[in-house]
Design an enzyme around this catalytic site. Structure first.
Site, short mmCIF file in Angstrom:
data_model
loop_
_atom_site.label_atom_id
_atom_site.label_comp_id
_atom_site.label_asym_id
_atom_site.label_seq_id
_atom_site.Cartn_x
_atom_site.Cartn_y
_atom_site.Cartn_z
N HIS A 6 -2.85 1.27 -3.08
CA HIS A 6 -2.72 2.71 -3.33
C HIS A 6 -3.92 3.48 -2.80
CE1 HIS A 6 -4.54 2.38 -7.66
NE2 HIS A 6 -5.42 2.96 -6.91
N ASP B 150 -7.44 13.24 -7.30
CA ASP B 150 -6.53 12.99 -8.41
C ASP B 150 -7.19 13.19 -9.77
OD1 ASP B 150 -8.20 10.78 -8.13
OD2 ASP B 150 -6.62 9.40 -7.56
N ASN C 98 -3.46 -2.75 -5.06
CA ASN C 98 -2.06 -2.79 -4.62
C ASN C 98 -1.81 -1.92 -3.39
OD1 ASN C 98 -2.28 -0.27 -5.71
ND2 ASN C 98 -0.68 -0.49 -7.25
C1 GLP Z 1 -8.22 4.41 -8.75
C2 GLP Z 1 -8.30 5.78 -8.06
C3 GLP Z 1 -8.43 5.64 -6.57
C4 GLP Z 1 -9.46 4.57 -6.28
C5 GLP Z 1 -8.90 3.23 -6.67
C6 GLP Z 1 -9.89 2.08 -6.52
O1 GLP Z 1 -7.07 4.20 -9.44
N1 GLP Z 1 -7.25 6.67 -8.34
O2 GLP Z 1 -8.78 6.88 -6.00
O3 GLP Z 1 -9.75 4.55 -4.92
O4 GLP Z 1 -8.30 3.26 -7.94
O5 GLP Z 1 -10.81 2.07 -7.57
P1 GLP Z 1 -12.15 1.25 -7.51
O6 GLP Z 1 -12.99 1.93 -6.48
O7 GLP Z 1 -12.76 1.38 -8.88
O8 GLP Z 1 -11.81 -0.15 -7.15
#
Ligand code: GLP
Length: 241
Positions: free
Chosen positions: A137, A67, A135
């Site tokens: 995702h 992304d 959440n």
């Molecule tokens: C972000 C990214 C994801 C990532 C997630 C968790 O928004 N788009 O690809 O896995 O959130 O982030 P973190 O690893 O900093 O907790």
């Protein structure tokens, strides 16, 4: 599904990097699906370490990131392109031309998504690294009534904007939209390595991996992936013991 919980962050990082390194040793032209966020950083550090020690090369590999924020150029310090260059690409021997991150500045975003999907389809991702949002995702596939199969532009949820504000000067600076690979793109990858760290993600990890499969928790779809490995630290994975 193979659920693994590690006692130390270093053990987890070594296991994650080891999976990627083994793949590259067996298949030097491997296609890597890569993720950003704080979760994979330790694994990328370990990969850099393996590269510097001479036991790993990315020379023939290629990569596709999940992304990118809409509206940020690759030189913006909070862009995912910049993240990847800093944490991995600039530190190993991967050919920059073989690294792909969606173009958040594309004039025609729909065209960019279609182009990205065609590239992924053609390349075939061997191993997809994934983090997990609080959440549920994955990439930027946010919970909701529906999920989108292909690469698409998505509106970020308030919770995601707040969670990612730490990478920006202020919450107002966080883009409201992103380009993300869709759930079909993720599910088509040959192997998924989901990485989850910290107690604050234990509940969502348990829900995603043992709860109902629902668009309200995009990561729950991973239960249907034929080759899923989950790497968790003790905080995130206490429930799995
Ligand atoms: C972000 C990214 C994801 C990532 C997630 C968790 O928004 N788009 O690809 O896995 O959130 O982030 P973190 O690893 O900093 O907790």
């Amino acid at each position: 599904m193979n659920l693994l919980t590690f006692r130390t962050e270093q053990d987890l990082n070594r296991a994650g990097a080891g999976m990627i390194a083994s793949l590259l040793q067996i298949k030097p032209k491997a296609v890597l699906g890569l993720a950003t966020g704080s979760t994979p950083i330790g694994i990328y550090e370990e990969l850099v370490h393996l590269y510097r020690s001479g036991s790993l090369s990315f020379a023939k590999a290629s990569s596709y990131n999940l992304d990118e924020y809409v509206g940020l150029s690759g030189s913006h310090p909070a862009s995912y392109r910049c993240f990847m260059n800093t944490h991995l690409f600039d530190q190993v021997d991967i050919d920059p031309a073989n690294t792909h991150v969606p173009n958040g500045l594309a004039v025609n975003l729909e065209q960019e998504c279609a182009y990205y999907d065609a590239m992924i389809e053609d390349a075939g991702i061997d191993l997809q690294v994934l983090g997990l949002g609080h959440n549920g995702h994955i990439g930027f596939n946010e919970p909701g009534d529906v999920l989108v199969a292909g690469t698409h532009v998505t509106d970020l949820q308030q919770q995601t904007i707040e969670a990612n504000a730490r990478f920006f000067d202020s919450e107002d600076d966080v883009p409201k939209q992103a380009i993300t690979m869709g759930v079909a793109g993720i599910m088509k990858t040959r192997q998924v390595m989901l990485v989850v760290r910290g107690e604050s993600k234990a509940a969502i990890a348990e829900r995603a991996l043992t709860g109902p499969i629902t668009t309200e928790c995009p990561a729950s779809l991973l239960q249907l992936h034929p080759n899923l490995v989950v790497l968790m630290d003790e905080g995130a994975g206490a429930w799995a013991k």
